[in-house]
Design an enzyme around this catalytic site. Structure first.
Site, PDB file in Angstrom:
ATOM      1  N   CYS A 180     117.842  49.614 -15.324  1.00 15.65           N
ATOM      2  CA  CYS A 180     117.452  50.472 -16.437  1.00 15.65           C
ATOM      3  C   CYS A 180     116.415  49.781 -17.321  1.00 15.65           C
ATOM      4  O   CYS A 180     116.104  48.604 -17.154  1.00 15.65           O
ATOM      5  CB  CYS A 180     118.674  50.866 -17.259  1.00 15.65           C
ATOM      6  SG  CYS A 180     119.432  49.478 -18.151  1.00 15.65           S
ATOM      7  N   ALA A 205     117.740  46.677 -19.050  1.00 16.40           N
ATOM      8  CA  ALA A 205     117.821  45.526 -18.146  1.00 16.40           C
ATOM      9  C   ALA A 205     116.464  44.869 -17.971  1.00 16.40           C
ATOM     10  O   ALA A 205     116.351  43.642 -17.924  1.00 16.40           O
ATOM     11  CB  ALA A 205     118.377  45.964 -16.785  1.00 16.40           C
ATOM     12  N   ARG A 262     120.591  36.379 -13.819  1.00 14.91           N
ATOM     13  CA  ARG A 262     119.549  36.260 -12.790  1.00 14.91           C
ATOM     14  C   ARG A 262     119.294  34.824 -12.345  1.00 14.91           C
ATOM     15  O   ARG A 262     118.356  34.573 -11.605  1.00 14.91           O
ATOM     16  CB  ARG A 262     118.232  36.855 -13.296  1.00 14.91           C
ATOM     17  CG  ARG A 262     118.250  38.350 -13.461  1.00 14.91           C
ATOM     18  CD  ARG A 262     116.857  38.869 -13.740  1.00 14.91           C
ATOM     19  NE  ARG A 262     116.030  38.916 -12.552  1.00 14.91           N
ATOM     20  CZ  ARG A 262     114.712  38.741 -12.563  1.00 14.91           C
ATOM     21  NH1 ARG A 262     114.083  38.436 -13.676  1.00 14.91           N
ATOM     22  NH2 ARG A 262     114.010  38.825 -11.450  1.00 14.91           N
ATOM     23  N   HIS A 267     110.053  46.154 -19.248  1.00 13.80           N
ATOM     24  CA  HIS A 267     109.085  45.048 -19.263  1.00 13.80           C
ATOM     25  C   HIS A 267     107.991  45.333 -20.289  1.00 13.80           C
ATOM     26  O   HIS A 267     107.620  44.476 -21.086  1.00 13.80           O
ATOM     27  CB  HIS A 267     108.414  44.876 -17.893  1.00 13.80           C
ATOM     28  CG  HIS A 267     109.357  44.689 -16.758  1.00 13.80           C
ATOM     29  ND1 HIS A 267     109.004  44.987 -15.459  1.00 13.80           N
ATOM     30  CD2 HIS A 267     110.638  44.253 -16.704  1.00 13.80           C
ATOM     31  CE1 HIS A 267     110.026  44.727 -14.657  1.00 13.80           C
ATOM     32  NE2 HIS A 267     111.021  44.281 -15.400  1.00 13.80           N
TER      33      HIS A 267
END
Length: 548
Positions: A62, A65, A96, A202
């Protein structure tokens, strides 16, 4: 018994699409290309950056995230507070395997913490802004950080909590209390539903970092050749290996976005001589903005694969045009390639001819093509989770991409030259000379040119398509993320995680290439997957219909 004829890629596509309802098949057809050769593909376009069809199990993440997890997650000295229910807080912890080096004296590291406002039903009904104020105050009292970032989740957007107002209010309050310790507080409207995929996150993250942090410090650190590395997130220690190579060549890494990064690095990014872009999807627009504001040119690089690493180092040296640097780069490449060639000579006879599929995020489906080619392997299918058309077809198609309603959700910053600090790093004449010598600025080719004829390019692949591709095409290895890992392995195919590398890495640079050779050799030549057998195949009674 005659051998069953292998299906062509076009037949594979037809077999998959025929199982969909007509409307769904029509949409997926535009996101599902058969590579027909370099010339034919120049006139083909792929549909990308569109919403996943409801009901389909996608690999995507999403917006939240992408914002918190991908961009801000690897930054060690910013306290990142997730404003939302604790379920959303899963991604407020580090998931991650982004590594960092906090060994310097007094180096802060908050990456091992998980900060959340833990909104409850009461907060959803009556608002959670007071709880957010309290969380910011507690974080400040406990850690006295250089910066605090606030991230909105879906419920926050639905009830209308103004996270930006809280950020401004708390910044003014805390800086008034202690003028000797300035704290920067800013927020992100990164509700999970806001964009098509994590790519929107991003963009939101980078816009706010550029607005609130980048350019805050314009004092140049030591270093003759000063570069920023954009779109490298230090998964499994990749950034450590890249920085080792750069140091060995005499190139100074000024700032990283955002693997092994710090607030100070973001703040001084505007003083670099050159921006090097790894994952162009997550950050190419930041490179554009820095060029407009401060005159920093940017180039596309790839440190995944030994040959790509060598090519990128040579490109950086060519940009600076210093013979001493050019010679040093060649010395480093020659020295490093001795071990690479020795490892490859051992591994390649066992991997040559094997096939791979890569369906991962960012530019990884593009970057890892080089590593598989070095191993003598063939990529028979690839695609992205959250790509835009330029990630497949190259930067040249950006002017042709239509801006839809989803893209308009994401703010586009209007950037102008900094009157005090704008300083073109190269004259027009120097830029023309480099371009005449074949040097490419702000350019990338995309995934499609890297694929062979009669292979498949699929955007936003889903679970059904993954299973059918494996069943029909039988790749020797499948590269994807954690959501696909165990489903793929239960089909008898090894899966290499390229989102967090499982427990492997680094895979960047020369040492990373050797790590990857050995890992892929181990996976594709392991016999364990051939012994997998479903319990209902070996115990017929388990296949009986359950009656409860």
């Amino acid at each position: 018994m005659p051998t069953k004829k292998a299906m062509t890629p076009a037949e594979v596509k037809e077999e998959i699409l025929k199982r969909y309802p007509t409307k769904v098949a029509r949409k997926r057809d535009k996101q599902f290309l058969v590579h027909e050769g370099p010339e034919a593909m120049q006139t083909k376009d792929i549909q990308a950056n569109v919403r996943t069809i409801p009901g389909i199990i996608t690999q995507r993440g999403c917006t939240y995230a992408g914002c918190k997890g991908v961009i801000l997650g690897p930054t060690r000295d910013i306290v990142n507070i997730t404003h939302g229910p604790i379920g959303c807080g899963f991604y407020s912890w580090l998931t991650r395997r982004n590594q960092t080096d906090a060994s310097a004296p007094d180096a802060a590291n908050y990456m091992t913490y998980c900060f959340s406002t833990d909104m409850t039903e009461h907060d959803i009904v009556f608002g959670g802004m007071n709880k957010l104020r309290q969380a910011v105050q507690e974080a400040y009292d406990l850690f006295k950080p250089r910066a605090i970032a606030i991230f909105s989740t879906c419920p926050v957007g639905l009830i209308g909590d103004d996270v930006h107002a809280v950020a401004r209010e708390m910044k003014e309050k805390l800086n008034a209390i202690d003028p000797n310790h300035k704290v920067n507080i800013f927020a992100f409207s990164c509700e999970g539903y806001k964009g098509v995929s994590q790519s929107a996150g991003h963009h939101i993250a980078n816009n706010q970092i550029f607005t609130h942090v980048v350019g805050e410090e314009m004092k140049r650190p030591e270093g003759k050749y000063l570069i920023n590395m954009l779109g490298e997130y230090n998964i499994g220690g990749d950034a450590f290996e890249i920085e080792r190579i750069l140091d060995k060549c005499g190139i100074t890494l000024n700032s990283s976005f955002s693997g092994n990064s710090t607030y100070e690095q973001f703040a001084r990014a505007g003083v670099a001589d050159l921006n090097c872009v790894m994952c162009h999807r997550s950050i190419n627009y930041v490179a554009d903005m820095m060029e407009t504001k401060w005159g920093i040119p940017w180039i596309k690089v790839n440190f995944i694969g030994a040959k790509s690493t060598a090519k990128s180092l040579r490109k950086i040296a060519q940009y600076f045009g210093d013979k001493q640097l050019i010679d040093r780069v060649e010395e480093v490449i020659a020295e490093e390639m001795k071990n690479v060639d020795a490892t490859l000579a051992d591994v390649k006879p066992r991997t040559t001819g094997k096939t791979a599929m890569l369906f991962v995020g960012g530019s990884r489906a593009h970057h890892y093509q080089d590593l598989f080619k070095e191993l003598g392997m063939r990529s028979i299918g690839a695609g992205y989770e959250f790509a835009h058309r330029d990630d497949y077809e190259g930067r040249r198609v950006i002017p042709d991409i239509k801006v839809d309603a989803d893209s308009r959700n994401i703010e586009e910053l209007h950037i102008e030259q900094d009157p005090a600090n704008y300083n073109p790093r190269k004259t027009d004449e120097e830029l023309k000379q480099l371009e005449a010598a074949g040097f490419e600025f702000k350019e990338y080719a995309g995934l499609i040119p890297d694929m062979d004829k009669d292979t498949l390019i699929i955007d936003d692949i889903n679970s059904w398509e993954t299973e059918k591709l494996i069943e029909i095409m039988k790749p020797d290895i499948f590269c994807a993320g954690i959501k696909e890992k165990y489903a793929v392995e239960k089909l008898g195919v090894p899966l290499k995680q390229l989102h967090n590398y499982d427990m492997g890495g680094p895979y960047a640079g020369f040492k990373g290439a050797m790590n990857y050779y050995l890992e892929i050799d181990r996976l594709v030549n392991s016999k364990i997957w051939s012994y997998l057998e479903a319990p209902w195949d070996k115990e017929p009674e388990l296949s009986a219909t359950y009656v409860g």
